[in-house]
Design an enzyme around this catalytic site. Structure first.
Site, mmCIF file in Angstrom:
data_model
loop_
_atom_site.group_PDB
_atom_site.id
_atom_site.type_symbol
_atom_site.label_atom_id
_atom_site.label_comp_id
_atom_site.label_asym_id
_atom_site.label_seq_id
_atom_site.Cartn_x
_atom_site.Cartn_y
_atom_site.Cartn_z
ATOM 1 N N LEU A 271 0.863 -1.184 0.000
ATOM 2 C CA LEU A 271 0.000 0.000 0.000
ATOM 3 C C LEU A 271 0.896 1.229 0.000
ATOM 4 O O LEU A 271 2.017 1.200 0.524
ATOM 5 C CB LEU A 271 -0.898 0.026 1.246
ATOM 6 C CG LEU A 271 -1.985 -1.044 1.366
ATOM 7 C CD1 LEU A 271 -2.727 -0.879 2.692
ATOM 8 C CD2 LEU A 271 -2.956 -0.992 0.202
ATOM 9 N N ASP A 272 0.396 2.319 -0.588
ATOM 10 C CA ASP A 272 1.132 3.579 -0.549
ATOM 11 C C ASP A 272 1.386 3.989 0.897
ATOM 12 O O ASP A 272 0.646 3.604 1.815
ATOM 13 C CB ASP A 272 0.338 4.683 -1.248
ATOM 14 C CG ASP A 272 0.120 4.397 -2.728
ATOM 15 O OD1 ASP A 272 0.920 3.633 -3.305
ATOM 16 O OD2 ASP A 272 -0.853 4.930 -3.297
ATOM 17 N N ARG A 273 2.393 4.800 1.087
ATOM 18 C CA ARG A 273 2.816 5.214 2.424
ATOM 19 C C ARG A 273 1.668 5.775 3.260
ATOM 20 O O ARG A 273 1.538 5.453 4.439
ATOM 21 C CB ARG A 273 3.941 6.254 2.300
ATOM 22 C CG ARG A 273 4.436 6.805 3.629
ATOM 23 C CD ARG A 273 5.569 7.812 3.434
ATOM 24 N NE ARG A 273 5.966 8.408 4.698
ATOM 25 C CZ ARG A 273 6.818 7.866 5.557
ATOM 26 N NH1 ARG A 273 7.364 6.697 5.285
ATOM 27 N NH2 ARG A 273 7.129 8.471 6.684
#
Length: 306
Positions: free
Chosen positions: A140-142
């Site tokens: 997942l994105d940060r």
């Protein structure tokens, strides 16, 4: 459901009746779809046994026979174990699902980076006395929160990787998009590629990779000019949901990278649900990820009802 038992380095399970149509060869190749190189290594090192003996891989399996797999051999960690406040949503001897908070990378992007979910996973397994190395199956994105799947050994890693590729692992997201989306549901089918003018941004591009996002409108929050949407993906491109909703004029709230409003401190995107059939136990795993933002971004929603 098939019960598995951990006995030292070995995983033992009892052959069910429905596996009698398989040989060991077809179980690994056709049912688990494990890579040839990994299966060859297991076979040559005699790490697969039937009733405690080295088997004939071409003989049909028999109900109630004991299949033993040497899966839990010691592996050196590739990231530094680090205690971080991360909840495990589901765990067994083979895999683990974490609820990733915002502001945390899924894995190190440069050598020696700490503070990632991979560091937390390494600490978690090590503190439980497990000597295998957890590997993330997806990311997942940060700033995106929610469920992330890790595997605990090379075989389950390869099987889950293939399941993800074949969309046998279903992931459901919730997002808050800027503006009011008029349609009740839809599909965004637009290829995504890199933006050559920005080091991290992606964009819709005719020369990009195929990307398909399905969405359903759950609520129109008119007083905040937001639309709550439920999303599922046929593909897993970087920033896919963020790029797609920006491309239709409804960027995610808080997603300033893609022209979203500054309503929130991050893009309003949460991986709320994950479901798949466990490769070994054949149990249907359905995992819901609670909202963990403080103050909460998603409100008046029960993640267990998604």
């Amino acid at each position: 459901m098939i019960h598995t038992t951990k006995k030292g380095e070995w995983c033992e399970l009892v052959i069910p009746a429905e596996w009698e149509k398989h040989t060991l060869e077809t179980l690994f190749k056709d049912f688990w779809k494990a890579p040839k190189k990994l299966v060859h290594l297991l076979r040559m090192e005699k790490n697969v046994l039937i009733n405690g003996h080295v088997p004939d891989w071409t003989t049909p399996l028999k109900k109630n026979d004991r299949l033993s797999l040497k899966l839990f051999t010691e592996e050196e960690q590739t990231v530094h174990p680090e205690y971080l406040d991360v909840d495990a949503l589901y765990e067994d001897d083979h895999l683990i699902i974490f609820n990733k908070p915002s502001g945390m990378d899924t894995h190190p992007n440069v050598s020696g980076q700490g503070g990632t979910l991979a560091n937390a996973a390494a600490f978690h397994t090590e503190s439980n006395g497990e000597v295998t190395r957890p590997r993330h199956i997806h990311r997942l994105d940060r700033e995106t929160t929610g469920a992330v799947l890790f595997a605990k050994n090379p075989l389950i890693t390869a099987i889950l990787d293939k399941m993800l590729e074949e969309r046998a692992i279903k992931r459901t997201y919730l997002a808050l998009a800027d503006g009011i989306i008029s349609q009740k549901k839809g599909t965004i089918n637009k290829p995504i590629g890199r933006d050559r003018h920005h080091p991290t941004r992606r964009r819709v591009s005719e020369t990009g990779q195929q990307a398909i996002t399905h969405f359903k409108v759950l609520d129109k929050i008119k007083h905040k000019n937001l639309t709550l949407v439920q999303c599922s993906l046929d593909t897993g491109r970087t920033h896919q949901i963020r790029v797609h909703f920006s491309s239709i004029g409804h960027p995610l709230a808080g997603d300033t990278l893609y022209s979203g409003s500054d309503t929130f401190h991050r893009q309003a995107l949460h991986a709320v649900k994950m479901e798949f059939t466990h490769p070994f136990t054949q149990e249907r795993i359905i995992c819901h990820a609670p909202f963990i933002d403080q103050p909460p971004i998603f409100f008046n929603i029960d993640p267990n009802e998604i």
